[in-house]
Design an enzyme around this catalytic site. Structure first.
Site, mmCIF file in Angstrom:
data_model
loop_
_atom_site.group_PDB
_atom_site.id
_atom_site.type_symbol
_atom_site.label_atom_id
_atom_site.label_comp_id
_atom_site.label_asym_id
_atom_site.label_seq_id
_atom_site.Cartn_x
_atom_site.Cartn_y
_atom_site.Cartn_z
ATOM 1 N N ASP A 315 23.477 -24.072 -21.135
ATOM 2 C CA ASP A 315 23.964 -23.254 -22.246
ATOM 3 C C ASP A 315 25.321 -23.689 -22.798
ATOM 4 O OD1 ASP A 315 21.679 -21.753 -22.319
ATOM 5 O OD2 ASP A 315 22.432 -20.218 -20.966
ATOM 6 N N TYR A 399 19.705 -14.171 -23.745
ATOM 7 C CA TYR A 399 20.607 -13.767 -22.674
ATOM 8 C C TYR A 399 22.032 -13.546 -23.168
ATOM 9 C CZ TYR A 399 19.437 -13.563 -17.712
ATOM 10 O OH TYR A 399 19.063 -13.139 -16.474
HETATM 11 NI NI NI Z 1 18.469 -14.234 -15.088
#
Ligand code: NI
Length: 655
Positions: A315, A399
């Site tokens: 990320d 996320y």
């Molecule tokens: Ni997770």
């Protein structure tokens, strides 16, 4: 919706930094645009060029350490540019003082991060592809307008047809309305590989139709009727008030709080960066950290079927987690007297954009700092602990990651990651029992996965020449030295070279690592030190032969130590996107350089293990992981005896 945001945010201060006060100040919006413009003019970039990076080229340590307020400041920008037509990546350095390009270099065989502009273009490309539309129709989806296309990094698996191409793997979901949570309905079995340079669908693999899960998975206040119909009614107001304001001072990017002195920086790749962290002790600012930031992270998944084996996003290195940081203007992310730093970053076209309120800073009461009751006299001494919180939160697709640095009065620094947002989901035939995941709703699973983070901690404990020791507690063998079988002791071992210093945690031996300064002794005659205290941690489960173990080799060890090198900034190397592996820490440490009594960098890997729970759906309550840096003989004694007793409405909290 009872969110008292206005009240908390009315007191927020903001400061626009428009002039440069220090060599480490991040590039301003004007500087970003000037750097891109200077490069555009000098290098005659083509029309289809994307600016991946336009950041401050941080000056040498000597420049920073020798800097006095008011000294002239030389500003240089570091740029990474992707030319989509030439399918080529370039690095450049631009002098902002002299308005000229200092260096310009083609970097063969690398792929810069997937940029935000590419997200949107990729989605449009996939949705307008006739073969994709046909595959949707096979799944009963006639209108692609509510389909969500998440471009995942493609990784590297040695497939000849993928070699040299800039790729994303599109993972697809279906909303039932524009605000619906699309992750409730993964469009299973449909794997779309996109060439991002040509911006066209390269290949579609159809692993077979799986029915869409039947239930919505909404969590927003507007969907209250879908999950119970009422908010709980028993929460009374809890206000944080600081009638005299906060106890910190801010000057540009410089922060002073209690005895802490530090600078706040920010980059598109790493997000929040801390510079020149020191603690004032008897009138002298003693350095602890020269620079600290997330160096990269990766989320490997455990499902082998379909294209799920390719799920393992980096990320930071593949997406630029800093550029995906939330503006904290509209939420309730911080309470109290808040100070915000904006982040000025570059767009793909080389313009500047600002993330307002990207970094939040505030103080928190943290319970008791220390206490003792003299049971004979009844005298109580207690002090309250307070911490400075510097944080930012990024949204990477489904996320959320919050990065919270805490500074405590006793010299402790803590990093806490808050993991929340929506788990990555997949659809499954109802009635099937998944081996590599957990059912979180009917027909919906979350695959087992892990989140690995690596923090680069450029230590400077009372100066640059440091040594790392590993401390294990060992039981004394039975014998003449241990006649009562009770003996145990802490044993310190110096980690002398890069290979020796590749270590894993051992909670059963109470293992920690101390960064000492052999030439700075405390009043007890011992070298001063700071220890790295691991928190919850784990190792990866992927086999050493897996692509991800080569591409994210940093996961194999929790501790790495390297001698400082200005160009060694990431555990995964400069260009992890589609990299075949071996870069970053495994490469840096190949030479097995000396790390004893030298300017060293500590790299700490922490793994967060995630077996999804039904409670993680439709949005996960925050999970936590992190580590601490704690003084060990850095001070001569308890450094917080001078914290005054708190005022109390019935008198002072002592006596
Ligand atoms: Ni997770």
């Amino acid at each position: 919706m009872a969110i008292p945001a206005e009240k908390q945010f009315a007191s927020a201060e903001r400061q626009a930094v428009t002039h440069i006060l220090h060599p480490l100040d991040p590039l301003t919006a004007d500087e970003i645009e000037a750097a891109a413009a200077i490069l555009k003019e000098a290098s005659q970039l083509g029309p289809r060029v994307r600016f991946e990076t336009v950041v401050l080229k941080e000056p040498d340590k000597e420049v920073v350490e020798g800097f006095s307020e008011g000294d002239p400041i030389s500003r240089e920008a570091f740029l990474v540019v992707l030319d989509n037509d030439r399918e080529a990546t370039y690095e450049a350095t631009v002098s902002l003082n002299d308005k000229e390009v200092i260096s310009w270099e083609h970097i063969p065989g690398v792929q810069p991060r997937i940029m935000f502009d590419e997200f949107a273009e990729c989605e449009t490309t996939v949705k307008s592809d006739p073969e994709f539309q046909e595959a949707l129709r096979k799944r009963g989806i006639s209108d692609p307008s509510l389909v969500m296309v998440d471009p995942w990094s493609a990784g590297y698996y040695g497939y000849p047809e993928e070699e040299g191409r800039r790729l994303a793997l599109a993972r697809n979901f279906l909303r039932s309305s524009p605000n619906d949570n699309g992750y409730a309905r993964p469009i299973e079995g449909l794997s779309v590989l996109v060439d991002l340079n040509k911006m066209e669908v390269m290949r579609i693999d159809d692993y077979g139709v799986v029915p869409l899960p039947p239930q919505d998975g909404n969590y927003g206040a507007e969907f209250l009727d879908q999950f119970g119909g009422n908010f709980r009614q028993d929460l009374k107001p809890l206000d944080i008030t600081q009638p005299e304001g906060s106890s910190f001072t801010v000057d540009g990017h410089r922060v002073t709080w209690q005895k802490w002195h530090l600078r706040v920086g920010f980059t598109p790749r790493e997000g929040l960066v801390l510079h020149t962290v020191g603690y004032e002790d008897q009138g002298r600012i003693r350095p602890v950290l020269y620079r600290a930031a997330l160096s990269d992270m990766v989320v490997p998944y455990g499902e082998p079927g379909g294209d799920h084996y390719r799920k393992n996003a980096f990320d930071a290195g593949e997406y630029g987690i800093g550029s995906l940081t939330n503006p904290l203007t509209l939420g309730c992310d911080c309470l109290g007297e808040i100070f915000y730093f904006d982040a000025d970053l570059n767009t793909g076209s080389g313009k500047a954009f600002t993330i307002p309120n990207a970094v939040c800073m505030h103080e928190e009461d943290y319970g008791i700092l220390w206490k003792h009751t003299d049971w004979r006299t009844g005298q109580v001494e207690v002090r309250r602990s307070r911490r400075l919180v510097i944080s930012s939160i990024a949204t990477v697709g489904n996320y959320e990651y919050g990065f919270f640095w805490y500074f405590y009065q006793d010299g402790t620094i803590q990093l806490e990651i808050k993991l929340t947002g929506i788990i990555n989901t997949a659809s499954i035939e109802q009635g099937e029992d998944p081996k590599y995941g957990s059912i979180v709703a009917p027909g919906l699973i979350g695959h087992i996965h892990q989140h690995f983070f690596n923090f680069r901690l450029d230590m400077s404990v009372d100066g640059d020449a440091n040594t790392v020791q590993e401390v294990n507690t060992v039981a004394e063998p039975l014998g003449p030295d241990n006649p009562h079988a009770n003996a145990f002791y802490a044993q310190a071992t110096t980690l002398k070279s890069e290979v020796e210093a590749q270590r894993v945690i051992d909670p059963m031996s109470g293992r920690y690592w101390v960064v000492t300064n052999p030439s700075s002794a405390n009043a007890l005659g011992r070298p001063v030190g700071y220890k790295l205290m691991p928190g919850e941690n784990i190792l990866p489960f992927a086999d050493p032969s897996a692509s991800i173990m080569k591409r994210a080799g940093f996961m194999a060890k929790h501790l790495w130590v390297t001698p400082y090198a200005a160009d060694e900034l990431s555990a995964t190397g400069s260009y992890p996107n589609q990299h075949p592996g071996g870069a970053g820490l495994p490469e840096y440490t190949k030479k097995d350089r000396n790390v004893e009594n030298t300017d060293l960098v500590l790299w700490y890997t922490l793994g967060y293990h995630h077996v999804p729970r039904p409670e993680d759906w439709p949005v996960s309550p925050v999970g936590y992981c992190g580590f601490s840096l704690k003084p060990v003989g850095f001070f001569n004694t308890n450094p917080v005896l001078d914290v005054p007793p708190s005022a109390h409405h019935n008198g002072a909290c002592h006596g």
